[in-house]
Design an enzyme around this catalytic site. Structure first.
Site, PDB file in Angstrom:
ATOM      1  N   VAL A 183      37.717  44.209  43.724  1.00 24.40           N
ATOM      2  CA  VAL A 183      38.860  45.072  43.415  1.00 24.40           C
ATOM      3  C   VAL A 183      38.928  46.005  44.621  1.00 24.40           C
ATOM      4  O   VAL A 183      38.156  46.948  44.728  1.00 24.40           O
ATOM      5  CB  VAL A 183      38.666  45.835  42.090  1.00 24.40           C
ATOM      6  CG1 VAL A 183      39.846  46.758  41.828  1.00 24.40           C
ATOM      7  CG2 VAL A 183      38.469  44.865  40.930  1.00 24.40           C
ATOM      8  N   PRO A 184      39.826  45.716  45.565  1.00 27.31           N
ATOM      9  CA  PRO A 184      39.728  46.269  46.921  1.00 27.31           C
ATOM     10  C   PRO A 184      40.161  47.726  47.084  1.00 27.31           C
ATOM     11  O   PRO A 184      41.165  48.027  47.725  1.00 27.31           O
ATOM     12  CB  PRO A 184      40.620  45.324  47.730  1.00 27.31           C
ATOM     13  CG  PRO A 184      41.663  44.892  46.757  1.00 27.31           C
ATOM     14  CD  PRO A 184      40.950  44.783  45.444  1.00 27.31           C
ATOM     15  N   CYS A 185      39.364  48.631  46.562  1.00 26.51           N
ATOM     16  CA  CYS A 185      39.668  50.059  46.701  1.00 26.51           C
ATOM     17  C   CYS A 185      39.578  50.516  48.159  1.00 26.51           C
ATOM     18  O   CYS A 185      40.189  51.520  48.531  1.00 26.51           O
ATOM     19  CB  CYS A 185      38.764  50.893  45.806  1.00 26.51           C
ATOM     20  SG  CYS A 185      37.011  50.554  45.958  1.00 26.51           S
ATOM     21  N   HIS A 186      38.874  49.757  48.985  1.00 28.30           N
ATOM     22  CA  HIS A 186      38.771  50.119  50.407  1.00 28.30           C
ATOM     23  C   HIS A 186      40.106  49.959  51.132  1.00 28.30           C
ATOM     24  O   HIS A 186      40.277  50.477  52.228  1.00 28.30           O
ATOM     25  CB  HIS A 186      37.682  49.279  51.099  1.00 28.30           C
ATOM     26  CG  HIS A 186      37.947  47.815  51.110  1.00 28.30           C
ATOM     27  ND1 HIS A 186      37.710  47.011  50.016  1.00 28.30           N
ATOM     28  CD2 HIS A 186      38.453  47.006  52.074  1.00 28.30           C
ATOM     29  CE1 HIS A 186      38.047  45.769  50.310  1.00 28.30           C
ATOM     30  NE2 HIS A 186      38.507  45.738  51.559  1.00 28.30           N
TER      31      HIS A 186
END
Length: 165
Positions: A131-134
Protein backbone atom coordinates in the site's frame (compact mmCIF):
# COMPACT_ATOMS: atom_id res chain seq x y z
CA UNK A 1 -4.16 -15.73 16.22
CA UNK A 2 -1.60 -13.42 14.73
CA UNK A 3 1.49 -14.59 12.92
CA UNK A 4 4.69 -12.79 12.00
CA UNK A 5 7.69 -13.42 9.81
CA UNK A 6 10.81 -11.45 8.95
CA UNK A 7 12.70 -10.75 5.76
CA UNK A 8 15.60 -8.60 4.65
CA UNK A 9 15.46 -5.98 1.91
CA UNK A 10 18.03 -3.59 0.46
CA UNK A 11 16.51 -0.91 2.73
CA UNK A 12 16.55 -2.95 5.93
CA UNK A 13 14.65 -5.63 7.76
CA UNK A 14 10.90 -5.97 7.43
CA UNK A 15 8.39 -7.62 9.70
CA UNK A 16 5.27 -9.15 8.16
CA UNK A 17 2.00 -9.89 9.99
CA UNK A 18 -1.03 -11.98 9.15
CA UNK A 19 -4.11 -13.47 10.73
CA UNK A 20 -3.49 -16.59 8.66
CA UNK A 21 -4.48 -16.01 5.04
CA UNK A 22 -3.95 -12.33 4.23
CA UNK A 23 -1.34 -9.73 5.04
CA UNK A 24 -2.31 -7.40 7.89
CA UNK A 25 1.02 -5.67 8.46
CA UNK A 26 4.32 -4.87 6.77
CA UNK A 27 6.71 -2.59 8.61
CA UNK A 28 10.34 -1.67 8.27
CA UNK A 29 11.93 -2.75 11.53
CA UNK A 30 11.92 0.16 13.96
CA UNK A 31 9.66 2.43 11.90
CA UNK A 32 7.11 4.72 13.49
CA UNK A 33 3.96 2.82 14.49
CA UNK A 34 5.88 -0.46 14.12
CA UNK A 35 3.62 -3.41 14.91
CA UNK A 36 0.50 -1.30 15.46
CA UNK A 37 -2.39 -3.69 15.92
CA UNK A 38 -0.28 -6.74 16.74
CA UNK A 39 -1.17 -8.77 19.79
CA UNK A 40 1.38 -8.99 22.62
CA UNK A 41 2.67 -12.41 21.59
CA UNK A 42 2.32 -13.12 17.87
CA UNK A 43 3.48 -16.52 16.67
CA UNK A 44 6.44 -16.68 14.33
CA UNK A 45 5.40 -18.93 11.46
CA UNK A 46 6.09 -19.00 7.74
CA UNK A 47 2.68 -18.82 6.07
CA UNK A 48 1.81 -19.10 2.38
CA UNK A 49 0.91 -15.39 2.29
CA UNK A 50 4.37 -14.50 3.59
CA UNK A 51 5.88 -16.39 0.66
CA UNK A 52 3.71 -14.34 -1.71
CA UNK A 53 4.85 -11.13 -0.01
CA UNK A 54 8.50 -12.16 -0.23
CA UNK A 55 8.04 -12.79 -3.98
CA UNK A 56 6.36 -9.36 -4.33
CA UNK A 57 9.28 -7.73 -2.48
CA UNK A 58 11.85 -9.61 -4.62
CA UNK A 59 10.24 -8.28 -7.81
CA UNK A 60 9.82 -4.78 -6.38
CA UNK A 61 13.38 -4.47 -5.08
CA UNK A 62 14.56 -5.96 -8.37
CA UNK A 63 13.38 -2.70 -9.96
CA UNK A 64 10.14 -3.91 -11.48
CA UNK A 65 6.48 -3.35 -10.77
CA UNK A 66 4.95 -6.55 -9.38
CA UNK A 67 2.00 -7.71 -11.48
CA UNK A 68 0.04 -9.00 -8.48
CA UNK A 69 -0.97 -7.86 -5.02
CA UNK A 70 -0.81 -10.35 -2.17
CA UNK A 71 -4.11 -10.76 -0.31
CA UNK A 72 -4.54 -7.86 2.11
CA UNK A 73 -6.71 -7.32 5.15
CA UNK A 74 -6.48 -3.64 6.03
CA UNK A 75 -7.81 -2.96 9.51
CA UNK A 76 -8.68 0.57 10.49
CA UNK A 77 -11.45 3.11 10.61
CA UNK A 78 -13.62 3.47 7.50
CA UNK A 79 -11.85 6.77 6.75
CA UNK A 80 -8.38 5.27 7.01
CA UNK A 81 -9.38 2.33 4.85
CA UNK A 82 -10.75 4.77 2.23
CA UNK A 83 -7.41 6.60 2.20
CA UNK A 84 -5.45 3.33 1.94
CA UNK A 85 -7.64 2.29 -1.01
CA UNK A 86 -6.68 5.57 -2.72
CA UNK A 87 -3.00 4.77 -2.11
CA UNK A 88 -3.42 1.48 -3.95
CA UNK A 89 -4.48 3.49 -7.02
CA UNK A 90 -1.23 5.49 -7.23
CA UNK A 91 0.74 3.88 -10.06
CA UNK A 92 4.30 2.63 -9.73
CA UNK A 93 6.68 5.48 -10.56
CA UNK A 94 4.09 8.19 -9.89
CA UNK A 95 3.17 10.33 -6.90
CA UNK A 96 0.07 12.02 -5.52
CA UNK A 97 -0.22 14.81 -2.99
CA UNK A 98 -2.09 14.74 0.28
CA UNK A 99 -4.28 17.51 -1.12
CA UNK A 100 -5.14 15.56 -4.27
CA UNK A 101 -6.21 12.58 -2.20
CA UNK A 102 -8.22 14.86 0.12
CA UNK A 103 -10.03 16.45 -2.84
CA UNK A 104 -10.84 13.04 -4.30
CA UNK A 105 -12.25 11.83 -0.98
CA UNK A 106 -14.19 15.09 -0.53
CA UNK A 107 -15.97 14.40 -3.80
CA UNK A 108 -16.76 10.82 -2.79
CA UNK A 109 -17.88 11.66 0.74
CA UNK A 110 -19.75 14.84 -0.18
CA UNK A 111 -17.94 16.75 2.58
CA UNK A 112 -14.62 18.49 2.97
CA UNK A 113 -11.68 16.25 3.81
CA UNK A 114 -8.48 17.91 4.94
CA UNK A 115 -5.02 17.09 3.67
CA UNK A 116 -3.97 16.81 7.32
CA UNK A 117 -6.54 14.07 7.96
CA UNK A 118 -5.28 12.25 4.88
CA UNK A 119 -1.71 12.64 6.17
CA UNK A 120 -2.66 11.08 9.48
CA UNK A 121 -4.26 8.09 7.75
CA UNK A 122 -1.30 7.72 5.37
CA UNK A 123 1.08 7.73 8.33
CA UNK A 124 -0.84 4.90 10.00
CA UNK A 125 -0.83 2.66 6.91
CA UNK A 126 -0.17 -0.83 8.32
CA UNK A 127 1.11 -2.33 5.04
CA UNK A 128 4.03 -0.21 3.84
CA UNK A 129 5.29 -0.60 0.27
CA UNK A 130 2.43 -2.74 -1.01
CA UNK A 131 0.00 0.00 0.00
CA UNK A 132 2.33 2.67 -1.38
CA UNK A 133 2.26 5.46 1.19
CA UNK A 134 5.78 6.40 0.07
CA UNK A 135 4.23 7.76 -3.16
CA UNK A 136 2.41 10.56 -1.31
CA UNK A 137 4.26 13.87 -1.34
CA UNK A 138 3.70 17.45 -0.21
CA UNK A 139 1.86 20.00 -2.35
CA UNK A 140 5.11 21.21 -3.93
CA UNK A 141 6.45 17.69 -4.48
CA UNK A 142 8.48 17.77 -1.28
CA UNK A 143 9.18 14.60 0.65
CA UNK A 144 7.20 14.81 3.83
CA UNK A 145 6.22 12.35 6.52
CA UNK A 146 7.06 8.71 6.01
CA UNK A 147 6.87 6.33 8.96
CA UNK A 148 9.83 4.41 7.52
CA UNK A 149 11.93 7.59 7.37
CA UNK A 150 12.41 10.26 4.73
CA UNK A 151 15.67 8.72 3.47
CA UNK A 152 13.89 5.41 2.75
CA UNK A 153 11.07 7.30 1.04
CA UNK A 154 13.59 9.10 -1.17
CA UNK A 155 15.33 5.83 -2.06
CA UNK A 156 12.04 4.09 -2.86
CA UNK A 157 10.97 6.91 -5.16
CA UNK A 158 14.41 6.94 -6.83
CA UNK A 159 14.12 3.20 -7.36
CA UNK A 160 10.74 3.73 -9.04
CA UNK A 161 12.22 6.44 -11.27
CA UNK A 162 10.34 9.36 -9.72
CA UNK A 163 13.58 11.12 -8.76
CA UNK A 164 16.99 10.96 -10.34
CA UNK A 165 19.76 9.52 -8.18
Amino acid sequence: MQYIAHCETPLGGITLASGGESLTGLWFDGQKYFGAGLCDEPIEKDLFVFGEVREWLKIYFGGKQPDFTPPLSLRGTPFRRAVWEKLLLIPYGKTATYGEIARSLSEEFGRKVSARAVGNAVGHNPVSLIVPCHRVVGANGSLTGYAGGIERKRRLLEMEGVFQK
